[in-house]
Motif scaffolding. Structure first.
Motif, short mmCIF file in Angstrom:
data_model
loop_
_atom_site.label_atom_id
_atom_site.label_comp_id
_atom_site.label_asym_id
_atom_site.label_seq_id
_atom_site.Cartn_x
_atom_site.Cartn_y
_atom_site.Cartn_z
N PHE A 1 -106.98 -20.16 -120.29
CA PHE A 1 -106.47 -18.84 -120.71
C PHE A 1 -106.67 -17.81 -119.60
CE2 PHE A 1 -107.83 -14.72 -122.61
CZ PHE A 1 -106.56 -14.25 -122.89
N ARG B 1 -97.02 -8.99 -113.07
CA ARG B 1 -96.54 -7.67 -113.52
C ARG B 1 -96.21 -6.79 -112.31
NH1 ARG B 1 -100.70 -3.84 -115.44
NH2 ARG B 1 -102.15 -5.41 -114.68
N LEU C 1 -98.63 -17.88 -122.86
CA LEU C 1 -99.75 -17.12 -123.43
C LEU C 1 -99.54 -16.97 -124.93
CD1 LEU C 1 -100.31 -14.11 -120.99
CD2 LEU C 1 -102.00 -15.84 -121.59
N ILE D 1 -105.52 -13.68 -129.09
CA ILE D 1 -105.00 -12.62 -129.97
C ILE D 1 -103.84 -13.15 -130.80
CG2 ILE D 1 -103.91 -10.33 -130.02
CD1 ILE D 1 -105.34 -9.67 -127.45
N THR D 2 -102.87 -13.80 -130.15
CA THR D 2 -101.72 -14.27 -130.92
C THR D 2 -102.11 -15.45 -131.81
OG1 THR D 2 -100.98 -15.57 -129.01
CG2 THR D 2 -99.95 -13.43 -129.30
N PRO E 1 -99.00 -3.24 -121.04
CA PRO E 1 -100.22 -2.70 -121.66
C PRO E 1 -101.13 -2.07 -120.60
CG PRO E 1 -100.32 -5.11 -121.57
CD PRO E 1 -98.99 -4.72 -121.00
N ARG F 1 -104.99 -2.27 -120.22
CA ARG F 1 -105.65 -3.50 -119.74
C ARG F 1 -105.98 -3.37 -118.25
NH1 ARG F 1 -105.20 -8.43 -122.21
NH2 ARG F 1 -105.17 -8.25 -124.46
C1 HEM Z 1 -91.67 -8.37 -117.62
C2 HEM Z 1 -92.27 -8.83 -118.66
C3 HEM Z 1 -93.75 -8.69 -118.93
C4 HEM Z 1 -94.72 -7.96 -118.30
C5 HEM Z 1 -94.57 -7.01 -117.11
C6 HEM Z 1 -95.98 -8.24 -119.00
C7 HEM Z 1 -97.20 -7.69 -118.67
C8 HEM Z 1 -98.40 -7.96 -119.31
C9 HEM Z 1 -99.71 -7.49 -118.90
C10 HEM Z 1 -99.97 -6.60 -117.68
C11 HEM Z 1 -100.62 -7.98 -119.78
C12 HEM Z 1 -102.15 -7.75 -119.76
C13 HEM Z 1 -102.79 -8.75 -118.81
C14 HEM Z 1 -104.31 -8.61 -118.73
O1 HEM Z 1 -104.95 -8.17 -119.69
O2 HEM Z 1 -104.87 -8.97 -117.66
C15 HEM Z 1 -99.90 -8.75 -120.77
C16 HEM Z 1 -100.46 -9.41 -121.84
C17 HEM Z 1 -99.80 -10.26 -122.68
N1 HEM Z 1 -98.45 -10.59 -122.63
FE1 HEM Z 1 -97.08 -9.86 -121.33
N2 HEM Z 1 -95.72 -9.11 -120.02
C18 HEM Z 1 -94.38 -9.42 -120.01
C19 HEM Z 1 -93.70 -10.26 -120.85
C20 HEM Z 1 -94.28 -10.97 -121.87
C21 HEM Z 1 -93.58 -11.87 -122.77
C22 HEM Z 1 -92.06 -12.14 -122.70
C23 HEM Z 1 -94.51 -12.37 -123.63
C24 HEM Z 1 -94.34 -13.34 -124.77
C25 HEM Z 1 -93.26 -14.06 -125.02
C26 HEM Z 1 -95.79 -11.80 -123.29
C27 HEM Z 1 -96.98 -12.05 -123.92
C28 HEM Z 1 -98.20 -11.48 -123.63
C29 HEM Z 1 -99.41 -11.73 -124.40
C30 HEM Z 1 -99.54 -12.64 -125.61
C31 HEM Z 1 -100.43 -10.97 -123.79
C32 HEM Z 1 -101.88 -10.83 -124.25
C33 HEM Z 1 -102.73 -12.04 -123.95
C34 HEM Z 1 -104.17 -11.80 -124.41
O3 HEM Z 1 -104.88 -10.94 -123.85
O4 HEM Z 1 -104.60 -12.54 -125.33
N3 HEM Z 1 -95.62 -10.96 -122.22
N4 HEM Z 1 -98.56 -8.74 -120.45
#
Ligand code: HEM
Length: 149
Positions: A2, A13, A62, A69-70, A140, A143
């Motif tokens: 993870f 990102r 993820l 979380i999910t 987010p 974070r």
């Molecule tokens: C351009 C698209 C996206 C960007 C820029 C983005 C960016 C981010 C960032 C910066 C985080 C926090 C990372 C950290 O805490 O170190 C995050 C968390 C997360 N993202 Fe994305 N994301 C994108 C698309 C997606 C998509 C399409 C999905 C699901 C289908 C997704 C699912 C998640 C999940 C589940 C987390 C939380 C994971 C956890 O902390 O348990 N993301 N995302």
């Protein structure tokens, strides 16, 4: 596992945002300045869409397999919906990001099919601009800015 997948999602990102910002700036500059569409614009747009596809795959991994979380959210959807931070990662973040990625893909098809450079720049400015704004708005930001091991 993870930790590594989240770290990759975190760093990607910045690549998404960098490629997106360059694409949108070039598109608006070309539209307003009546310029010719060159390899620079084509390359930036391709890089933006490629980074988005990569980020989508990592985000999906993820979402479906690694995020605690999910995973806990799927276990009790009712409670998850009442918990704003959980709902954010279960619904809001993925839905908006998938929609934005779809908008970028539609935009890249429309840009390819444009009849003139002016139309190409106009379409790129609007479609990629919308996708970029939605992505920047639904990162987010609370974070960590970089992965922490
Ligand atoms: C351009 C698209 C996206 C960007 C820029 C983005 C960016 C981010 C960032 C910066 C985080 C926090 C990372 C950290 O805490 O170190 C995050 C968390 C997360 N993202 Fe994305 N994301 C994108 C698309 C997606 C998509 C399409 C999905 C699901 C289908 C997704 C699912 C998640 C999940 C589940 C987390 C939380 C994971 C956890 O902390 O348990 N993301 N995302």
């Amino acid at each position: 596992m993870f930790t590594y997948v989240l770290a990759l999602h975190n760093v990607l990102r910045w690549l998404v945002l960098l490629a997106g910002a360059v694409t949108v700036v070039l598109a608006w500059r070309g539209w307003l300045g009546r310029r010719s569409w060159t390899g620079a614009e084509r390359g930036a747009a391709r890089a933006f869409v490629a980074m988005l596809d990569f980020q989508f795959a990592v985000g999906l991994a993820l979402y479906l397999f690694y995020s605690p979380i999910t995973r806990s959210g799927f276990g009790d959807m009712g409670a998850a919906m009442r918990d704003a931070p959980v709902r954010y990662f279960l619904v809001e973040h993925p839905v908006i990001m998938v929609a934005a990625i779809a908008v970028a893909h539609v935009g890249s098809v429309k840009v390819r099919r444009a009849a003139s450079d002016a139309e190409r720049f106009q379409r790129a400015a609007i479609w990629f601009g919308l996708a970029f704004a939605a992505i920047a708005g639904f990162v987010p930001w609370a974070r960590p800015m970089l992965p922490s091991f």
